[in-house]
Design a protein around this motif. Structure first.
Motif, short mmCIF file in Angstrom:
data_model
loop_
_atom_site.label_atom_id
_atom_site.label_comp_id
_atom_site.label_asym_id
_atom_site.label_seq_id
_atom_site.Cartn_x
_atom_site.Cartn_y
_atom_site.Cartn_z
N THR A 1 0.86 -1.18 0.00
CA THR A 1 0.00 0.00 0.00
C THR A 1 0.89 1.23 0.00
OG1 THR A 1 -1.71 -1.18 1.24
CG2 THR A 1 -1.85 1.23 1.20
N PRO B 1 -1.42 7.86 0.05
CA PRO B 1 -2.47 8.32 -0.87
C PRO B 1 -1.90 9.13 -2.04
CG PRO B 1 -3.16 8.62 1.40
CD PRO B 1 -1.70 8.21 1.44
N GLY B 2 -2.31 8.72 -3.24
CA GLY B 2 -1.88 9.41 -4.45
C GLY B 2 -0.47 9.10 -4.92
N ASP C 1 -8.44 0.62 -6.44
CA ASP C 1 -7.58 1.32 -5.48
C ASP C 1 -6.21 1.56 -6.11
OD1 ASP C 1 -6.04 2.31 -3.40
OD2 ASP C 1 -6.82 0.89 -1.93
N ASP D 1 -3.68 2.89 -5.11
CA ASP D 1 -2.56 2.91 -4.17
C ASP D 1 -2.32 1.56 -3.50
OD1 ASP D 1 -2.02 5.66 -4.62
OD2 ASP D 1 -3.70 6.18 -3.31
#
Length: 100
Positions: free
Chosen positions: A12, A15-16, A49, A51
């Motif tokens: 993971t 974010p972004g 998703d 990410d």
């Protein structure tokens, strides 16, 4: 004879920052795939998703995997990944349960 080792690695990113994982993989993949004992090294983005990823690795033996883990390119990649990853990758060793 040593058995192959199959890993599914859950990754993971922050974010972004998923594209940074893709870029890092694209630089690293040809080098890893050329290593002795590497049978598969593929990155998959989780649907929905941008990410989250699953890295699928297949190694001819535990010895080949151990040698991979200490290569200069993997040491460098591991040092760089905290810059865009949300945390450590989760490494899951799986067995092949396919029916012939």
């Amino acid at each position: 004879m040593s058995q192959p080792v199959r890993l599914h690695i859950l990754i993971t990113t922050l974010p972004g920052r998923g594209q940074e994982q893709v870029d890092a993989f694209e630089r690293l993949a040809p080098i890893v795939r050329a290593e002795e004992g590497c049978l598969q090294y593929d990155l998959h983005r989780v649907v929905g998703d941008p990410d989250q990823f699953v890295l699928v690795e297949l190694w001819a033996s535990r010895e080949a995997l151990a040698a991979h883990d200490v290569t200069a390119h993997m040491v460098a990649a591991d040092a760089a990944s905290p810059g865009f990853r949300a945390g450590p990758a989760q490494v899951i060793e799986v067995e092949d349960q396919s029916v012939a």
